[in-house]
Design an enzyme around this catalytic site. Structure first.
Site, PDB file in Angstrom:
ATOM      1  N   LYS A  24       0.760  -1.220   0.060  1.00  0.00           N
ATOM      2  CA  LYS A  24      -0.008  -0.042   0.033  1.00  0.00           C
ATOM      3  C   LYS A  24       0.784   1.291  -0.125  1.00  0.00           C
ATOM      4  CE  LYS A  24      -3.462   2.500   0.968  1.00  0.00           C
ATOM      5  NZ  LYS A  24      -3.259   3.885   1.028  1.00  0.00           N
ATOM      6  N   GLY A  78      -2.746   5.259  13.611  1.00  0.00           N
ATOM      7  CA  GLY A  78      -3.024   4.435  12.566  1.00  0.00           C
ATOM      8  C   GLY A  78      -2.645   2.896  12.795  1.00  0.00           C
ATOM      9  N   GLY A  79      -1.370   2.880  13.341  1.00  0.00           N
ATOM     10  CA  GLY A  79      -1.034   1.418  13.423  1.00  0.00           C
ATOM     11  C   GLY A  79      -1.655   0.745  14.424  1.00  0.00           C
ATOM     12  N   GLU A 101       5.587  -0.988  13.691  1.00  0.00           N
ATOM     13  CA  GLU A 101       6.616  -0.100  14.082  1.00  0.00           C
ATOM     14  C   GLU A 101       5.962   1.379  14.502  1.00  0.00           C
ATOM     15  OE1 GLU A 101       8.829   3.230  14.529  1.00  0.00           O
ATOM     16  OE2 GLU A 101       9.937   2.499  12.684  1.00  0.00           O
ATOM     17  N   CYS A 120      12.231   7.752  13.282  1.00  0.00           N
ATOM     18  CA  CYS A 120      11.538   6.937  14.340  1.00  0.00           C
ATOM     19  C   CYS A 120      12.657   6.910  15.520  1.00  0.00           C
ATOM     20  CB  CYS A 120      11.110   5.878  13.939  1.00  0.00           C
ATOM     21  SG  CYS A 120      12.404   4.824  12.883  1.00  0.00           S
TER      22      CYS A 120
END
Length: 505
Positions: free
Chosen positions: A182, A243-244, A263, A300
């Site tokens: 995606k 979102g995760g 992650e 991150c």
């Protein structure tokens, strides 16, 4: 090679359009039109991946290694194109994109070498013991086998290393799993050029075209359809906690739950021990400023908080950090949305009671200026709002009374990608007390360095307890990441001529 974009999706070997479109929002230049993802495209991609699995999932390690190396070669051939569109879409400097391309290519080649070796299969054999009493033991072989089609979500902050042909895709393909990507809406052109490279490698080697698909853009429901598709057997994700977590919950609620390797977020705390701060506080402060603002803080592993025991040495360290931050120009952020979230995060931290802003300036554009805040351990402990990740060049100094308070705060941390100790010889006793705490909190513990920059290697761990990631037993970087997309199978008493070839070596 001339830059050539179609705006289409790559679905099991075919470049396809769809009913709707979206306009990219590049850092520079005019937006480009891309076709938007749909449920029908996800269905076609997943079905193609499942069909491809019956050949690709049973291919030899050498065949898969050759595929990874061919992808690396095709990406390298398109290097100029990738840099051109990547700079336009993301605002990242050309040097950064060239370095990221090198990392992506190197990762593919490392994984090829790793699977050729075969040690990752964790082969085990218990020979038959037909005469054992009171019961015989059958012949048992164990082998790691690929799990099936994998969905991968491209990351906003790494258009190459964590996106179309990035770590999750490379790991899944190395394992023998077809991939449906995606694409991230922040860099659809970059994603398409990389997908062209993968498609060229598939054609060169005569592989099943369903081994890779790219679905561009689309609304949130396209991602939801992808992770809930019954043919998808695992998901790799790098992105926000909100979102995760939403996608993770969808995976768990499926009739057949599947692993979601997300992650998600981390403040990457640094613990600055007294002797180190006394001996080289200014050096640490200068290094922190550089690490905090690298790539506009859009990593991150950005070290967002420093814990230090109050006193003159701490003040000198803070002064050096302030000096380093004030010498940093505004930098372009990856998207307008990321820039807006960064501004909101800075306002949230600055509005907290007991927090003082010591570096900061307002900026209502896509460019970000660094922020530095100062508070106490007491405020840190009571105010959850300032403990949340702010994605960008924002740091918080937390002044503590003593080592006991430092240990208490370490125990209260949630899961992190990294935790850092700055120490000198005189700090060894304190470091020994902190280390058992930090190894329960983070996937990577480092000393006298800064966590930005993740080495792609055998020993690296890029993951950690929740909310750093959704699976504390995995890594999204390095050769161990391949194991996410494998499962152990035991073969009992099977004739040798029908067992998988990898059993023998």
């Amino acid at each position: 090679m001339t830059l050539r974009l179609t705006g289409r999706h790559l679905i099991a070997g075919e470049w396809r359009d769809s009913g709707g479109t979206f306009l990219s929002a590049p850092s520079t230049g005019e937006g480009r039109v891309f076709f938007a993802g749909t449920q029908e495209l996800v269905d076609a991609a997943a079905e193609g991946a499942e069909d491809a699995f019956w050949s690709f999932g049973y291919s030899t390690r050498e065949e898969r290694a050759a595929f990874l190396e061919a992808i690396a070669e095709e990406i390298d051939r398109r290097g100029v194109q990738i840099t051109e569109i990547g700079v336009e879409e993301t605002g990242l400097p050309a040097a950064r994109l060239k370095g990221e391309r090198g990392r992506t290519i190197g990762q593919l080649r490392l994984f090829a070498s790793h699977i050729r070796d075969g040690a990752y299969l964790d082969r085990r054999h218990d020979p038959a013991l037909p005469d054992r009493q009171p019961s015989a033991r059958p012949d048992l072989h164990m082998l790691q086998r690929p799990i099936g089609p994998v969905a991968v979500f491209g990351a906003s902050n790494f258009p190459l290393a964590f996106s179309t042909a990035g770590g999750d895709t490379a790991a899944a393909l190395a394992a023998g799993c077809p991939v449906v990507v995606k694409g991230h809406g922040a860099h659809p052109g970059t994603g398409e050029i990389v997908a062209q490279a993968i498609s060229a490698a598939i054609t060169r080697l005569g592989l099943h075209p369903g081994v890779f698909s790219l679905v561009q853009g689309g609304k949130r429901d396209v991602g939801e359809v992808l992770v809930t598709h019954p043919l998808i057997k695992a998901v790799g994700f790098t992105g926000s906690l909100a979102g995760g977590r939403a996608l993770f919950d969808l995976c768990a609620r499926r009739p057949e739950p599947i692993p979601f390797f997300g992650e998600l977020g981390s403040v990457n705390p640094m613990f600055l021990l007294p002797h180190a701060v006394e001996a080289r506080g200014a050096e640490i402060g200068k290094g922190w400023a550089a690490s905090l603002t690298m790539g506009a803080g859009q990593f991150c592993t950005n070290p967002g908080v420093a814990f230090v025991i109050e006193g003159p040495a701490a003040e000198a360290l803070i002064a050096a950090t302030v000096e380093g931050l004030r010498g940093v120009d505004r930098q372009a952020m990856l998207t307008d949305g990321i820039a807006a979230a960064y501004r909101d995060g800075a306002r949230r931290v600055g509005a907290a009671e007991g927090v003082e802003e010591i570096v900061g300036s307002s900026c209502e554009t896509r460019h970000a200026a660094p922020h530095l805040f100062e508070t106490t351990g007491e405020v840190w402990q009571r105010d959850h709002a300032i403990r949340e990740e702010v994605f960008g060049p924002l740091g918080i100094v937390v002044k503590l009374q003593d080592l006991a308070e430092m240990e208490s705060i370490a125990r209260g941390l949630v899961g992190q990608l990294t935790a850092t100790l700055h120490l000198d010889d005189g700090d060894a006793a304190a470091a020994r007390r902190l280390l058992p705490i930090l190894e329960r909190k983070a996937g990577r513990v480092l000393a006298n360095g800064f966590p930005t920059g993740v080495e792609v290697s055998d020993a690296i761990v890029h993951g950690g307890p929740y909310p750093a990631s959704t699976n504390f037993g995995a890594t999204s970087v390095g050769t161990l990441s391949i194991r996410r997309f494998l499962r152990p199978v035991c073969y009992q008493g099977l004739p040798s001529d029908i067992m998988p070839a990898d059993i023998a070596g």
